[in-house]
Each structure stands twice: as C-alpha cells, then as structure tokens.
Design a protein around this motif. Structure first.
Motif, PDB file in Angstrom:
ATOM      1  N   LEU A 191      76.217  39.587  17.798  1.00 28.68           N
ATOM      2  CA  LEU A 191      76.072  38.134  17.782  1.00 28.68           C
ATOM      3  C   LEU A 191      74.665  37.748  18.226  1.00 28.68           C
ATOM      4  O   LEU A 191      74.183  38.216  19.260  1.00 28.68           O
ATOM      5  CB  LEU A 191      77.085  37.463  18.714  1.00 28.68           C
ATOM      6  N   LEU A 192      74.021  36.890  17.437  1.00 28.87           N
ATOM      7  CA  LEU A 192      72.695  36.373  17.785  1.00 28.87           C
ATOM      8  C   LEU A 192      72.690  34.864  17.599  1.00 28.87           C
ATOM      9  O   LEU A 192      73.206  34.353  16.601  1.00 28.87           O
ATOM     10  CB  LEU A 192      71.606  36.976  16.892  1.00 28.87           C
ATOM     11  N   ARG A 193      72.082  34.164  18.551  1.00 24.14           N
ATOM     12  CA  ARG A 193      71.874  32.720  18.418  1.00 24.14           C
ATOM     13  C   ARG A 193      70.439  32.442  18.848  1.00 24.14           C
ATOM     14  O   ARG A 193      70.045  32.770  19.969  1.00 24.14           O
ATOM     15  CB  ARG A 193      72.866  31.944  19.273  1.00 24.14           C
ATOM     16  N   VAL A 194      69.669  31.825  17.958  1.00 24.35           N
ATOM     17  CA  VAL A 194      68.233  31.705  18.156  1.00 24.35           C
ATOM     18  C   VAL A 194      67.829  30.237  18.197  1.00 24.35           C
ATOM     19  O   VAL A 194      68.188  29.455  17.310  1.00 24.35           O
ATOM     20  CB  VAL A 194      67.451  32.422  17.027  1.00 24.35           C
ATOM     21  N   SER A 195      67.079  29.881  19.234  1.00 29.22           N
ATOM     22  CA  SER A 195      66.500  28.544  19.312  1.00 29.22           C
ATOM     23  C   SER A 195      64.985  28.689  19.414  1.00 29.22           C
ATOM     24  O   SER A 195      64.446  29.799  19.400  1.00 29.22           O
ATOM     25  CB  SER A 195      67.031  27.786  20.530  1.00 29.22           C
ATOM     26  N   ARG A 196      64.306  27.556  19.563  1.00 32.13           N
ATOM     27  CA  ARG A 196      62.843  27.605  19.634  1.00 32.13           C
ATOM     28  C   ARG A 196      62.376  28.384  20.864  1.00 32.13           C
ATOM     29  O   ARG A 196      61.354  29.071  20.814  1.00 32.13           O
ATOM     30  CB  ARG A 196      62.275  26.189  19.674  1.00 32.13           C
ATOM     31  N   GLN A 197      63.128  28.289  21.963  1.00 36.77           N
ATOM     32  CA  GLN A 197      62.692  28.934  23.201  1.00 36.77           C
ATOM     33  C   GLN A 197      63.424  30.236  23.528  1.00 36.77           C
ATOM     34  O   GLN A 197      62.875  31.114  24.188  1.00 36.77           O
ATOM     35  CB  GLN A 197      62.872  27.980  24.403  1.00 36.77           C
ATOM     36  N   THR A 198      64.668  30.367  23.116  1.00 35.22           N
ATOM     37  CA  THR A 198      65.473  31.505  23.571  1.00 35.22           C
ATOM     38  C   THR A 198      66.220  32.195  22.435  1.00 35.22           C
ATOM     39  O   THR A 198      66.480  31.620  21.386  1.00 35.22           O
ATOM     40  CB  THR A 198      66.523  31.060  24.617  1.00 35.22           C
ATOM     41  N   VAL A 199      66.584  33.449  22.715  1.00 37.88           N
ATOM     42  CA  VAL A 199      67.489  34.223  21.858  1.00 37.88           C
ATOM     43  C   VAL A 199      68.644  34.684  22.737  1.00 37.88           C
ATOM     44  O   VAL A 199      68.424  35.267  23.810  1.00 37.88           O
ATOM     45  CB  VAL A 199      66.798  35.461  21.258  1.00 37.88           C
ATOM     46  N   ILE A 200      69.864  34.405  22.316  1.00 41.38           N
ATOM     47  CA  ILE A 200      71.040  34.878  23.042  1.00 41.38           C
ATOM     48  C   ILE A 200      71.716  35.954  22.203  1.00 41.38           C
ATOM     49  O   ILE A 200      72.079  35.729  21.052  1.00 41.38           O
ATOM     50  CB  ILE A 200      72.015  33.728  23.347  1.00 41.38           C
ATOM     51  N   ASN A 201      71.841  37.127  22.788  1.00 37.87           N
ATOM     52  CA  ASN A 201      72.469  38.275  22.129  1.00 37.87           C
ATOM     53  C   ASN A 201      73.734  38.633  22.901  1.00 37.87           C
ATOM     54  O   ASN A 201      73.689  38.856  24.102  1.00 37.87           O
ATOM     55  CB  ASN A 201      71.490  39.455  22.115  1.00 37.87           C
ATOM     56  N   VAL A 202      74.872  38.671  22.197  1.00 36.70           N
ATOM     57  CA  VAL A 202      76.134  39.080  22.806  1.00 36.70           C
ATOM     58  C   VAL A 202      76.675  40.262  22.015  1.00 36.70           C
ATOM     59  O   VAL A 202      76.899  40.148  20.803  1.00 36.70           O
ATOM     60  CB  VAL A 202      77.168  37.940  22.823  1.00 36.70           C
ATOM     61  N   GLU A 203      76.872  41.388  22.687  1.00 35.42           N
ATOM     62  CA  GLU A 203      77.474  42.559  22.058  1.00 35.42           C
ATOM     63  C   GLU A 203      78.956  42.610  22.409  1.00 35.42           C
ATOM     64  O   GLU A 203      79.365  42.198  23.508  1.00 35.42           O
ATOM     65  CB  GLU A 203      76.772  43.837  22.515  1.00 35.42           C
ATOM     66  N   LEU A 204      79.764  43.103  21.491  1.00 38.16           N
ATOM     67  CA  LEU A 204      81.224  43.119  21.649  1.00 38.16           C
ATOM     68  C   LEU A 204      81.745  44.545  21.760  1.00 38.16           C
ATOM     69  O   LEU A 204      81.398  45.410  20.943  1.00 38.16           O
ATOM     70  CB  LEU A 204      81.883  42.428  20.452  1.00 38.16           C
ATOM     71  N   LYS A 205      82.572  44.788  22.781  1.00 41.37           N
ATOM     72  CA  LYS A 205      83.197  46.096  22.973  1.00 41.37           C
ATOM     73  C   LYS A 205      84.695  45.886  23.182  1.00 41.37           C
ATOM     74  O   LYS A 205      85.103  45.074  24.017  1.00 41.37           O
ATOM     75  CB  LYS A 205      82.620  46.819  24.195  1.00 41.37           C
ATOM     76  N   SER A 206      85.506  46.627  22.440  1.00 42.97           N
ATOM     77  CA  SER A 206      86.957  46.462  22.592  1.00 42.97           C
ATOM     78  C   SER A 206      87.507  47.360  23.693  1.00 42.97           C
ATOM     79  O   SER A 206      88.325  46.936  24.501  1.00 42.97           O
ATOM     80  CB  SER A 206      87.668  46.772  21.273  1.00 42.97           C
TER      81      SER A 206
END
Length: 490
Positions: free
Chosen positions: A76-91
């Motif tokens: 998962l990636l969410r990108v804005s002008r200032q930040t990048v949020i990365n969320v990895e998923l583990k079951s």
C-alpha cells in the motif's frame, strides 16, 4: 496505475470480482492475482482505520504497485506533496528483523521521491501495527497515529504511479553520474541482485573462480559489474579492466574508489595481477582473444576470482558479426555463466521490435509497437527533411559508418562507434539501399566487409540505445520498408 478505494475493495467477497474490480479501478493493463489472505489482512486494517477515522471509507492507496524494471513491490502506498505513507501487510507471524529489513529497503526506494517517508507494517496474526522510526528502530504503534498521518496528507497524488518513478531517479550510469554512484543512489533489478548474490557467495566460499554475465545492450551489465567492484572493495583490492579509452569521468571515478584500480584497454602497461585479490573485466568482447585467454589463465594460476561482462548479439545474423573473443568464456568448463534478460534501458516493446528488425521470422505473440515509427524517403533530400522533423520532436540521430559514407547528405548525427554506453530517450536511424533480408529472414548488408563494423551490428547497437521511442528512415529501399511495415502491423 491509479490508486483505488481499499474500503470498497474489501466489501467484495468473490475473489474473481475482487480482481476485476481492482483492475477496473487501478486501470492496470492486466488483472493481478489477489490472494484470500491479502484481502483478509487488508479488511482487518480497514476495520481498525474505520474505528478511528470518520472518512476511512474514502481512503485510496496504490495497491500492490511494482516499480517498472526493478520488480520492487509495495503493498500500500499513499503519496502527497510532502509525504509518502507505505503500509505492508502480513497475515501470519513474522520476525521483527524481517519486518525492519523490508521497511528499510522500501524506504531506500521511496526516498527517491524526495518526500518524508512514513513506514508501517500491519500483522493480522498478532493484530499488531509497527512503525519504522527515523532512527531505524521498529516500534509498536497505534492506529490513531497512522490515521493522523493519513489525515495530515494534503494534495494527494492520484495520477499514474509510474509517473512518480521515472528511470532517472533510480537508474544511473556510473561514468555519467559518479557522485550518485559513490553515494549508492541507484538500485539493481531483482535479476541483477540474484546474480550478484550468487557470485559473491561463490567467491566467499571458494576464494576464486571464473564468472561471466552477458545480455543485450541495456540489460545493466556494466552497472552490475561496477556494483560488484564497490562491494568487493570493502574487503579486497580490486582491479577493474574497462573496455574503452580513458576519460575524465573514468579517471575521477578511479581516483575516488578506494581499493579499486580502473585500467583501460589503451593503457601502456598491463596491471600486475599479483597486487589484487579480484579481477573484473567490463566489455570483454573488446579484448583480443589472446589477451582474454592470458587473463583467464593468470587468474587460475593466482587463484583469483575473475568476473567479466560481454555483449551478446545473437539476434544478428552470424554472417554480420565476427566471433567475439569474449565467447571464449562460453567454452571454459570452469566458468560460471549468467545471462541478464530484463531490459533496463529499453522497454520490452522496443526490445522486441529490434529483434524483429534483425529477424522478422522471430515469433512474438500479439506484439504491438506504439513507440515505433518507420518512414520511407525516396532520396536523400526527403530523408534529410524527415530527420529534421524528427529532431524537432527530440529524436537523436545515430549514424552508422556505412550510412555516413553512402548517404553523406544525411550525416551530422552521433556516430554509433562513439557512443561509449550513452543512452537516449528517442533514437532515429537510417537504412539505405544496401540493407536486405536473406533467405533465412535475417537482416544483412551488401559488402559489409568494406566497413570496420557491420552496418547491421551498428544498427542493432544504435537502436538499443533508445529508452522510449524509435524512428527508422528507410531511404530508397522499398523492399525493406515493406518488411518493416509488416512487422509494425503484425
């Protein structure tokens, strides 16, 4: 691909419909395989975010995005002008060490975007959210903190994710950008890393051995060899023989690389191999057969690891290419061979087209070439007009020796023999009346022996310098033009 609504995705239960929905919303060219555990873990994450975010149902992320050429994937990636949020998923259960290693690697890639990177992993088995701190520590985190990070993003990037990861950000040429190379601001493809790992492990185990890797131009052979030099030089003294004349950039890199001596093939004195622990040879196809044989035998005598790269031109007719001295490597029983097949500098479309030009009989299923144009010019005047028009569209004209002599009015481009590893976004080249296809459907050139390099080989090498687009101008050769049009039209 575009970002998708993860709340909407997790409302669907049927796996096939999930895949269809994801393809439609992300605008991918093909459906991806969505595993049940991925949806389960994503659903659990969305449930937690819904408890702490009033507008969680509107959250959009790039889902299962892979960086072009490199094969690096993010959940998962969410990108804005200032930040990048990365969320990895583990079951299932996973060690903190493995989580930290992945998040550190992810952040290394994402730093090329020039934004603040916030890195998380959600583990469904433990119902646990962890975050990688700026000090490279892994800490347990609340969903309120992740929600605050997401809510704090503004001006969200919603265009194709590929636009964020331009090649210039992570694919460099050591001799063109020595500062970035020395700072290790580059990435290797999964295939390059696999080959490097195998070679380093073998050297660590045996302390010696002969190794070679080959591939078409643009597969990253030199980049891999220079990275090997950098890694090996951390503990060993390395001699790197570079297959060209010495340049200012090469001299600067040589001076700044500790424990690496770069020797060019125009050097007056041969290196004393007894002074080194590893020998590397770039572009071994430029060596004389006797010199390459001597280097391999000397490495065996001194029990030195020897690693070499060389170009392969199997797509070109055997009648248009001499036997390369580097092909001696393929006859050595103690040589470990590797082949780079993933194109970096050129995309798969251009790679396929170039091989089809060399031999139209090569089978390719459902190939299309939107980044290729073929023009016909009855004479030099029309050819010059077409090349001028192409230059206005940022095409760089590359000249083979043969075309420069037979059609002097079309000269003025960059000679293929002077490229020295350079690459261009758009490449234009000329085919004159002496090109033809033989009975085996290979591209040939009448009287190739009159030139230092086969015009077919120069065409092949020149076209492989293109990253994004190719234009061919066929002058006074309707037969070849017809064949090229057949290739384009399938």
């Amino acid at each position: 691909m575009k970002p998708i609504n993860i709340f909407a995705l997790t409302r669907i239960e049927d796996p096939d419909n999930i895949a269809r929905f994801e393809k439609q919303m992300s605008q991918r060219s093909r459906r991806i395989s969505v595993k049940k555990w991925e949806v389960s873990t994503l659903t659990a994450l969305v449930a937690h975010l819904s408890e702490v975010m009033p507008d969680a149902a509107g959250l959009e992320f790039y889902y299962s995005f892979t960086i072009p050429h490199l094969g690096k994937e993010f959940d998962l990636l969410r990108v804005s002008r200032q930040t990048v949020i990365n969320v990895e998923l583990k079951s299932g259960e996973v060690t903190d060490e493995a989580i930290k290693r992945q998040l550190l690697q992810n952040r290394h890639y994402l730093n090329t975007l020039g934004r603040n990177v916030r890195s998380y992993t959600y583990v469904e088995a433990d119902d646990r959210l962890v975050r990688l701190t700026g000090g490279d520590r892994l800490v347990d985190e609340s969903f309120e903190v992740l929600a605050a990070d997401l809510a704090g993003q503004s001006d969200i990037f919603e265009n194709d994710a590929e636009l964020l990861f331009q090649e210039a950000h992570y694919l460099i040429e050591p001799l063109k950008e020595p500062d970035r190379f020395l700072r290790r601001e580059y990435f290797l493809t999964a295939q390059q890393k696999d080959i490097e790992k195998r070679i380093l492990k073998s050297i660590e185990t045996t302390g010696s051995g002969l190794y070679s890797f080959t591939g078409y131009p643009g597969t990253g052979k030199s980049m891999l060899l220079f990275d090997l030099a950098l890694q090996l030089s951390e503990k060993k003294r390395v001699c790197l023989i570079y297959g060209d004349t010495r340049s200012e950039a090469l001299a600067a890199l040589d001076e700044r690389l500790h424990r690496v001596d770069i020797v060019t093939m125009d050097c007056d004195e041969e290196p004393c191999l007894e002074d080194y622990a590893v020998l590397l040879i770039d572009e071994a196809h430029r060596l004389k057969a006797a010199d390459l044989t001597r280097a391999m035998n000397r490495a065996r005598e001194l029990e030195l690891p020897l690693i070499m790269t060389y170009d392969t031109e199997n797509a070109v007719s055997v009648h248009e290419r001499p036997v390369s001295p580097a092909e001696l490597a393929e006859t050595q029983p103690d040589m470990m061979h590797y082949k780079l097949t993933n194109r970096i500098r050129a995309n798969s479309e251009l790679s396929t087209f170039i091989q089809k030009v060399m031999n139209p009989a090569m089978y390719v299923a459902h190939a299309s070439f939107p980044s290729v144009a073929v023009y016909y010019a009855p004479d030099e005047t029309a050819g010059r007009a077409l090349l001028t028009a192409l230059s206005q569209k940022d095409f760089v004209t590359l000249d083979s020796e043969a075309v420069a002599q037979t059609l002097p009015g079309l000269g003025g481009g960059i000679a293929v023999k002077d490229l020295k590893g350079a690459a261009f976004e758009k490449v234009a080249m000329v085919l004159d009346a002496s090109f033809y296809y033989d009975d085996d459907r290979y591209l040939r050139y009448r009287n190739s022996a009159a030139f230092a390099q086969s015009p077919v080989r120069e065409l092949f090498r020149g076209l492989n310098r293109a990253r994004e687009a190719i234009a061919l101008v066929v002058v006074g050769n309707e037969v070849v033009f017809d064949v090229l049009m057949e290739i384009l039209q399938g």
